[in-house]
Design a protein around this motif. Structure first.
Motif, short mmCIF file in Angstrom:
data_model
loop_
_atom_site.label_atom_id
_atom_site.label_comp_id
_atom_site.label_asym_id
_atom_site.label_seq_id
_atom_site.Cartn_x
_atom_site.Cartn_y
_atom_site.Cartn_z
N ALA A 175 0.98 -28.47 29.54
CA ALA A 175 1.71 -28.39 28.28
C ALA A 175 1.90 -26.94 27.88
N ASP A 176 3.02 -26.65 27.25
CA ASP A 176 3.17 -25.39 26.53
C ASP A 176 3.74 -25.73 25.16
N ASP A 177 4.16 -24.71 24.41
CA ASP A 177 4.59 -25.00 23.05
C ASP A 177 5.96 -25.69 23.01
N GLN A 178 6.57 -25.88 24.15
CA GLN A 178 7.87 -26.58 24.21
C GLN A 178 7.74 -28.05 24.58
N GLY A 179 6.60 -28.43 25.16
CA GLY A 179 6.47 -29.81 25.60
C GLY A 179 5.46 -29.92 26.71
N SER A 180 5.49 -31.04 27.45
CA SER A 180 4.52 -31.20 28.52
C SER A 180 5.11 -32.01 29.66
N VAL A 181 4.51 -31.84 30.84
CA VAL A 181 4.86 -32.63 32.01
C VAL A 181 3.57 -33.19 32.61
N THR A 182 3.68 -34.37 33.20
CA THR A 182 2.54 -34.99 33.88
C THR A 182 2.97 -35.35 35.29
N ALA A 183 2.15 -34.99 36.26
CA ALA A 183 2.47 -35.25 37.67
C ALA A 183 1.31 -35.95 38.35
N GLY A 184 1.65 -36.82 39.29
CA GLY A 184 0.66 -37.54 40.08
C GLY A 184 0.78 -37.21 41.55
N PRO A 185 0.12 -37.97 42.40
CA PRO A 185 0.08 -37.66 43.83
C PRO A 185 1.46 -37.50 44.45
N GLY A 186 1.64 -36.41 45.18
CA GLY A 186 2.90 -36.14 45.85
C GLY A 186 3.92 -35.45 44.97
N GLU A 187 3.56 -35.17 43.73
CA GLU A 187 4.47 -34.49 42.83
C GLU A 187 4.02 -33.03 42.63
N VAL A 188 4.94 -32.24 42.10
CA VAL A 188 4.75 -30.80 42.04
C VAL A 188 4.96 -30.31 40.61
N ILE A 189 4.09 -29.39 40.17
CA ILE A 189 4.32 -28.70 38.90
C ILE A 189 4.45 -27.22 39.20
N ALA A 190 5.53 -26.63 38.67
CA ALA A 190 5.77 -25.20 38.87
C ALA A 190 5.61 -24.49 37.53
N MET A 191 4.79 -23.43 37.54
CA MET A 191 4.59 -22.61 36.35
C MET A 191 4.99 -21.18 36.68
N GLN A 192 5.56 -20.52 35.70
CA GLN A 192 6.07 -19.17 35.91
C GLN A 192 5.13 -18.15 35.27
N LYS A 193 5.13 -16.97 35.84
CA LYS A 193 4.35 -15.86 35.29
C LYS A 193 4.67 -15.71 33.81
N GLY A 194 3.63 -15.60 32.99
CA GLY A 194 3.82 -15.42 31.56
C GLY A 194 3.74 -16.70 30.75
N ASP A 195 3.85 -17.83 31.41
CA ASP A 195 3.74 -19.10 30.69
C ASP A 195 2.34 -19.23 30.07
N LYS A 196 2.31 -19.63 28.81
CA LYS A 196 1.01 -19.91 28.17
C LYS A 196 0.83 -21.42 28.23
N VAL A 197 -0.12 -21.87 29.01
CA VAL A 197 -0.21 -23.30 29.32
C VAL A 197 -1.59 -23.87 29.02
N THR A 198 -1.59 -25.17 28.78
CA THR A 198 -2.83 -25.95 28.76
C THR A 198 -2.73 -26.95 29.92
N ILE A 199 -3.67 -26.83 30.84
CA ILE A 199 -3.71 -27.70 32.02
C ILE A 199 -4.82 -28.73 31.79
N ARG A 200 -4.48 -30.00 31.98
CA ARG A 200 -5.43 -31.05 31.63
C ARG A 200 -5.48 -32.08 32.75
N SER A 201 -6.69 -32.46 33.16
CA SER A 201 -6.84 -33.60 34.07
C SER A 201 -7.06 -34.87 33.26
N HIS A 202 -6.91 -36.00 33.91
CA HIS A 202 -7.04 -37.29 33.23
C HIS A 202 -8.37 -37.94 33.62
#
Lengths: 116, 116
Positions: free
Chosen positions: A70-97
């Motif tokens: 998640a960042d201040d714009q929203g969030s994405v959730t990915a499972g097995p075989g999916e990809v999350i791309a984050m860019q330099k400078g992104d302020k993120v919260t990474i969370r496992s389930h």
């Protein structure tokens, strides 16, 4: 031979700098090998939370479980075989389930030498 | 928001340039997005063979099936959750097995603009 094969068993998993949760990461290819990217694996326990400002570009492939970023714009959730791309400078919260997660990651440049 | 989530369904799969086999690749993040790496997915039919000289550094995460990569020094075989790293300039033969394969890849720099 410069072709390498890696499994999570090859990764020297340890807590990433500055965090005390049940999140362990380990590089299998990095600045020691002379290439442009760092490759590694991560293992997240259940319901872990990591807040960070990305020092590098980070591509995370989910191998097991689920990860939400998640960042201040929203969030994405990915499972097995999916990809999350984050860019330099992104302020993120990474969370496992509840089941934790296993990931592979590729960073550019090397996250242990972000300004090199 | 610069955080992206991708699944193989997001990839516009097509034959990679110069090959006529049952191997389809599609980028989900590339030079059009302004970042340093290209991210994509690949789908290999059974027992496909692709010979190429790597124009870029390529990290391949095996999501389904098995992939063998060989050069004149030897070969490596990886299955689900494992990673194969190839370096720019490597002359490789990439081969799928009887069940085909699905991969995610990260290249540096962009493989469609290797000299940019």
């Amino acid at each position: 031979m410069t072709i390498h094969k890696f499994a999570i068993a090859d990764a020297p998993l340890e807590r990433s700098p500055g965090q005390v949760g049940d999140i362990f990461v380990g590089n299998v290819l990095d600045q020691r090998h002379g290439g442009p990217v760092t490759i590694g694996f991560g293992r997240y326990g259940p319901s872990q939370i990591l807040e960070e400002t990305m020092a590098v570009h980070d591509t995370m492939v989910i191998l097991e479980g689920k990860i939400t970023v998640a960042d201040d714009q929203g969030s994405v959730t990915a499972g097995p075989g999916e990809v999350i791309a984050m860019q330099k400078g992104d302020k993120v919260t990474i969370r496992s389930h509840e089941d934790g997660a296993v990931t592979a990651y590729v960073t550019y440049p090397h996250w242990q030498e972000p300004d090199a």
